[in-house]
Design an enzyme around this catalytic site. Sequence first.
Site, PDB file in Angstrom:
ATOM      1  N   SER A   1       0.834  -1.195   0.000  1.00 13.08           N
ATOM      2  CA  SER A   1       0.000   0.000   0.000  1.00 13.08           C
ATOM      3  C   SER A   1       0.872   1.248   0.000  1.00 13.08           C
ATOM      4  CB  SER A   1      -0.901   0.018   1.236  1.00 13.08           C
ATOM      5  OG  SER A   1      -0.116   0.311   2.386  1.00 13.08           O
ATOM      6  N   LYS A   2       0.230   2.366  -0.258  1.00 15.98           N
ATOM      7  CA  LYS A   2       0.954   3.639  -0.265  1.00 15.98           C
ATOM      8  C   LYS A   2       1.575   3.893   1.105  1.00 15.98           C
ATOM      9  CE  LYS A   2       0.093   8.581  -0.971  1.00 15.98           C
ATOM     10  NZ  LYS A   2       1.313   8.913  -0.266  1.00 15.98           N
TER      11      LYS A   2
END
Length: 513
Positions: free
Chosen positions: A264-265
């Site tokens: 994920s970011k």
Amino acid sequence: MSQTEREVRVRFAPSPTGPLHIGGVRTALYNYLFARQHGGKMILRIEDTDSQRFVPGAEDYINEALAWLGIGIDEGVREGGPYGPYKQSERRDIYREHVKMLLDAGKAYIAFDTPEELDAKRAEIPNFQYDASTRMAMRNSLTMPKEEVDKLIADGEKYVVRFRIDPGRDVAVDDLIRGRVTIKSDILDDKVLYKSADDLPTYHLANIVDDHLMKVSHVIRGEEWLPSAPLHVLLYEAFGWADTAPAFVHLPLLLKPDGKGKLSKRDGDRLGFPVFPLEWHDPKSGDISSGYRESGYLPHAVVNFLALLGWNPGDDTEIMTMQELIDKFSLDHCSKAGAKFAFEKGKWFNHTYLQMLPDEELAALFKPVMDAEGIDSSAFSDEYIAKAAGMLKSRINFVRDLAEQARFFFVAPESYDAKAVKKRWSAEMPAIMGELCEVLESQDDFSCAALEPVVLKWIEDKGYHLGNVMNAFRLTVVGECKGPHMFDITELLGKEETLRRIRAGIERIQPAE
Ligand code: GLU
């Protein structure tokens, strides 16, 4: 027609809902490699039917990112092609016509249930699903007389078109990486295919219709789309296109660097690596997310790194040109298991590709960095910058690292490393450095090959300690006791500058107590 006889036509079909994630880039890359390997076509289709999630700038971002990475597109919005338009919002007529085909064939039906009515049903029936078990209790064209349906439509009542899924069927998805996956049709709901409110199809219908009309042979996409595949199989069948349906290839997930869960970011923010190819400026929040390009990665280093996240060439070869990737790529060597996003390896690829760059090219990349660091690059020749960069490139992962590593080639020491002074600048050193200046003064050829033996002989003749003298010498020239080979440094700096620095050192360095 078997898959092998068919012209390979693949598509990358992003939705312009934000910056392209690095996982999407890998999907685009694998599509591209597969297309090129088979002499086929790579299509870029913009799937913008979800007007709610449309983000301005996202489409340009996608184009720019793919161009930066060298992922070529044969047919697309900008490239054109025989099966356009390649942007779904420009294909409304096509979808409308196809929705009608399903309605006419009794494979789909019109439903008027409002969001409130659907909520009420969900509250009433546990695990409510709009399907064969519930559809006859809902407000739709299966339960209402035709006249009433026509009247509601004529009155402008909002409706959706739902796919009528027959229960009791085994639906098989043949995936070229995963093999055959079979599910029961009972678990599927009657998916919405079209919404009259915005006169647009949903992802499922548009995706299938376009893959068919664009003659897509292989759907290569992320694993997150695997759950949609059975529905897609049923849609191809409902349209009567089962024989020419594309083969499915669902690529493994990209996992967090420690392997637990999807990348994920936040992982990027936490561990300090970009999850987007290019820097992204969010038009709404104004937030800036870092990109590989702006972080100093060479495009092909990113390509090579991504290529190996979910695929291997069957041996331990790591460094491959685009053409080698095209030649070696094969779905047989794609893994089912998720690939850990080993971002440190990405740095290693960048380091390795920087070593392969000719010094002149490295210098061209370094010049803007120099200027940004307050070192006027125009004050130095291209040749000088190239030699300085070349001498230090083995120590860098990014071009920007040269700003620190090679700074002394452009700026004389402003201060001297205190630890080194303490260790290397004894009371007699100023005098010894003065003697060194005389030795250098008499030397016209400042090349490494000519100067090194002269200086070493002087040290030996005088009975000085080699390490002490050479380190003090280095301290005056570099400002600290590290860097490349000393006589390579003096060769590039030249006689005048070398002498100036030694003399400045004699004057300014205070001997340790
Ligand atoms: N528009 C979908 C996406 O954003 C495409 C999925 C597919 O390739 O079928 O990824």
